[in-house]
Design a protein around this motif. Sequence first.
Motif, PDB file in Angstrom:
ATOM      1  N   GLU A  36       0.820  -1.208   0.000  1.00 26.56           N
ATOM      2  CA  GLU A  36       0.000   0.000   0.000  1.00 26.56           C
ATOM      3  C   GLU A  36       0.859   1.266   0.000  1.00 26.56           C
ATOM      4  OE1 GLU A  36      -2.168  -3.437   1.345  1.00 26.56           O
ATOM      5  OE2 GLU A  36      -0.402  -2.519   2.257  1.00 26.56           O
ATOM      6  N   THR A  37       1.933   1.249   0.764  1.00 27.27           N
ATOM      7  CA  THR A  37       2.850   2.393   0.801  1.00 27.27           C
ATOM      8  C   THR A  37       3.530   2.577  -0.550  1.00 27.27           C
ATOM      9  OG1 THR A  37       3.239   2.078   3.150  1.00 27.27           O
ATOM     10  CG2 THR A  37       4.868   3.366   1.949  1.00 27.27           C
ATOM     11  N   ALA A  38       3.969   1.498  -1.150  1.00 20.12           N
ATOM     12  CA  ALA A  38       4.621   1.574  -2.454  1.00 20.12           C
ATOM     13  C   ALA A  38       3.665   2.148  -3.500  1.00 20.12           C
ATOM     14  CB  ALA A  38       5.120   0.198  -2.883  1.00 20.12           C
ATOM     15  N   LEU A  39       2.426   1.735  -3.455  1.00 21.22           N
ATOM     16  CA  LEU A  39       1.429   2.242  -4.406  1.00 21.22           C
ATOM     17  C   LEU A  39       1.165   3.730  -4.189  1.00 21.22           C
ATOM     18  CD1 LEU A  39      -0.383   1.488  -6.737  1.00 21.22           C
ATOM     19  CD2 LEU A  39      -2.133   0.828  -5.082  1.00 21.22           C
ATOM     20  N   VAL A  41       3.256   5.934  -2.942  1.00 24.60           N
ATOM     21  CA  VAL A  41       4.450   6.652  -3.400  1.00 24.60           C
ATOM     22  C   VAL A  41       4.446   6.751  -4.923  1.00 24.60           C
ATOM     23  CG1 VAL A  41       6.968   6.536  -3.554  1.00 24.60           C
ATOM     24  CG2 VAL A  41       5.832   6.068  -1.383  1.00 24.60           C
ATOM     25  N   ALA A  42       4.114   5.663  -5.599  1.00 26.97           N
ATOM     26  CA  ALA A  42       4.079   5.665  -7.066  1.00 26.97           C
ATOM     27  C   ALA A  42       3.031   6.644  -7.581  1.00 26.97           C
ATOM     28  CB  ALA A  42       3.784   4.256  -7.582  1.00 26.97           C
ATOM     29  N   LYS A  43       1.848   6.650  -6.981  1.00 25.08           N
ATOM     30  CA  LYS A  43       0.788   7.572  -7.404  1.00 25.08           C
ATOM     31  C   LYS A  43       1.196   9.019  -7.177  1.00 25.08           C
ATOM     32  CE  LYS A  43      -3.273   4.617  -6.857  1.00 25.08           C
ATOM     33  NZ  LYS A  43      -4.535   4.415  -6.127  1.00 25.08           N
ATOM     34  N   ALA A  44       1.818   9.307  -6.029  1.00 23.01           N
ATOM     35  CA  ALA A  44       2.252  10.671  -5.732  1.00 23.01           C
ATOM     36  C   ALA A  44       3.307  11.149  -6.727  1.00 23.01           C
ATOM     37  CB  ALA A  44       2.793  10.752  -4.307  1.00 23.01           C
ATOM     38  N   ALA A  45       4.245  10.274  -7.062  1.00 19.02           N
ATOM     39  CA  ALA A  45       5.281  10.642  -8.036  1.00 19.02           C
ATOM     40  C   ALA A  45       4.668  10.885  -9.405  1.00 19.02           C
ATOM     41  CB  ALA A  45       6.339   9.548  -8.105  1.00 19.02           C
ATOM     42  N   ALA A  57       6.886   6.997 -16.562  1.00 23.34           N
ATOM     43  CA  ALA A  57       6.511   5.726 -15.956  1.00 23.34           C
ATOM     44  C   ALA A  57       7.211   5.679 -14.602  1.00 23.34           C
ATOM     45  CB  ALA A  57       6.960   4.552 -16.816  1.00 23.34           C
ATOM     46  N   VAL A  58       6.551   5.140 -13.592  1.00 25.68           N
ATOM     47  CA  VAL A  58       7.093   5.139 -12.236  1.00 25.68           C
ATOM     48  C   VAL A  58       7.265   3.706 -11.756  1.00 25.68           C
ATOM     49  CG1 VAL A  58       6.666   5.822  -9.851  1.00 25.68           C
ATOM     50  CG2 VAL A  58       5.943   7.322 -11.718  1.00 25.68           C
ATOM     51  N   THR A  59       8.418   3.452 -11.161  1.00 26.58           N
ATOM     52  CA  THR A  59       8.659   2.178 -10.482  1.00 26.58           C
ATOM     53  C   THR A  59       9.203   2.479  -9.102  1.00 26.58           C
ATOM     54  OG1 THR A  59       9.191   1.065 -12.565  1.00 26.58           O
ATOM     55  CG2 THR A  59       9.931  -0.005 -10.547  1.00 26.58           C
ATOM     56  N   VAL A  60       8.598   1.902  -8.092  1.00 24.98           N
ATOM     57  CA  VAL A  60       9.063   2.045  -6.716  1.00 24.98           C
ATOM     58  C   VAL A  60       9.774   0.756  -6.356  1.00 24.98           C
ATOM     59  CG1 VAL A  60       8.394   2.397  -4.313  1.00 24.98           C
ATOM     60  CG2 VAL A  60       7.142   3.565  -6.135  1.00 24.98           C
ATOM     61  N   VAL A  61      11.016   0.893  -5.877  1.00 27.46           N
ATOM     62  CA  VAL A  61      11.796  -0.283  -5.489  1.00 27.46           C
ATOM     63  C   VAL A  61      12.074  -0.239  -3.992  1.00 27.46           C
ATOM     64  CG1 VAL A  61      12.866  -0.514  -7.760  1.00 27.46           C
ATOM     65  CG2 VAL A  61      14.007   0.824  -6.005  1.00 27.46           C
ATOM     66  N   ASP A  62      12.300  -1.410  -3.408  1.00 25.42           N
ATOM     67  CA  ASP A  62      12.663  -1.465  -1.988  1.00 25.42           C
ATOM     68  C   ASP A  62      14.167  -1.248  -1.839  1.00 25.42           C
ATOM     69  OD1 ASP A  62      13.820  -3.889  -2.724  1.00 25.42           O
ATOM     70  OD2 ASP A  62      12.406  -5.113  -1.602  1.00 25.42           O
ATOM     71  N   MET A  64      16.471  -3.213  -1.475  1.00 18.13           N
ATOM     72  CA  MET A  64      17.274  -4.216  -2.164  1.00 18.13           C
ATOM     73  C   MET A  64      17.224  -4.036  -3.681  1.00 18.13           C
ATOM     74  SD  MET A  64      18.402  -5.962   0.317  1.00 18.13           S
ATOM     75  CE  MET A  64      18.030  -6.390   1.991  1.00 18.13           C
ATOM     76  N   GLY A  65      16.399  -3.074  -4.141  1.00 11.58           N
ATOM     77  CA  GLY A  65      16.265  -2.836  -5.566  1.00 11.58           C
ATOM     78  C   GLY A  65      15.189  -3.673  -6.227  1.00 11.58           C
ATOM     79  N   VAL A  66      14.369  -4.337  -5.449  1.00 12.49           N
ATOM     80  CA  VAL A  66      13.301  -5.177  -5.986  1.00 12.49           C
ATOM     81  C   VAL A  66      12.062  -4.315  -6.217  1.00 12.49           C
ATOM     82  CG1 VAL A  66      11.845  -7.183  -5.536  1.00 12.49           C
ATOM     83  CG2 VAL A  66      14.200  -7.181  -4.757  1.00 12.49           C
ATOM     84  N   PRO A  67      11.517  -4.317  -7.437  1.00 11.19           N
ATOM     85  CA  PRO A  67      10.319  -3.502  -7.708  1.00 11.19           C
ATOM     86  C   PRO A  67       9.148  -3.894  -6.804  1.00 11.19           C
ATOM     87  CG  PRO A  67      11.277  -4.291  -9.759  1.00 11.19           C
ATOM     88  CD  PRO A  67      11.984  -5.006  -8.641  1.00 11.19           C
ATOM     89  N   GLN A  68       8.502  -2.870  -6.238  1.00 14.96           N
ATOM     90  CA  GLN A  68       7.353  -3.086  -5.367  1.00 14.96           C
ATOM     91  C   GLN A  68       6.056  -2.586  -6.003  1.00 14.96           C
ATOM     92  OE1 GLN A  68       7.623  -4.757  -2.326  1.00 14.96           O
ATOM     93  NE2 GLN A  68       9.652  -5.125  -3.167  1.00 14.96           N
ATOM     94  N   ALA A  69       6.146  -1.569  -6.837  1.00 13.72           N
ATOM     95  CA  ALA A  69       4.968  -1.026  -7.527  1.00 13.72           C
ATOM     96  C   ALA A  69       5.441  -0.380  -8.825  1.00 13.72           C
ATOM     97  CB  ALA A  69       4.254  -0.011  -6.661  1.00 13.72           C
ATOM     98  N   MET A  70       4.603  -0.516  -9.848  1.00 16.36           N
ATOM     99  CA  MET A  70       4.930   0.090 -11.161  1.00 16.36           C
ATOM    100  C   MET A  70       3.714   0.820 -11.690  1.00 16.36           C
ATOM    101  SD  MET A  70       7.015  -2.853 -13.068  1.00 16.36           S
ATOM    102  CE  MET A  70       7.925  -3.994 -12.091  1.00 16.36           C
TER     103      MET A  70
END
Length: 70
Positions: A36-39, A41-45, A57-62, A64-70
């Motif tokens: 939910e937090t990743a989503l 952040v992606a929407k805000a960006a 296009a937005v990708t939020v990574v953790d 470790m660099g693993v995508p959490q939301a796109m």
Amino acid sequence: MRNRIFGAILCTLAVTGVGQAQAEDATFEMTVMTPETALRVAKAALESCRAKGYQVAVTVVDRMGVPQAM
């Protein structure tokens, strides 16, 4: 002979106990981002970039660099 065997068992137990204590000290806790937090952040960006006239296009990574939301 029994004293040597008993001494060897005590030494083994002592060494094993120390190894376990060191292994426990080597662990750590880490907080992770919720989906939910990743989503959010992606929407805000995305909204921020759109307001400035950018099409992105937005990708939020953790951490470790693993995508959490796109």
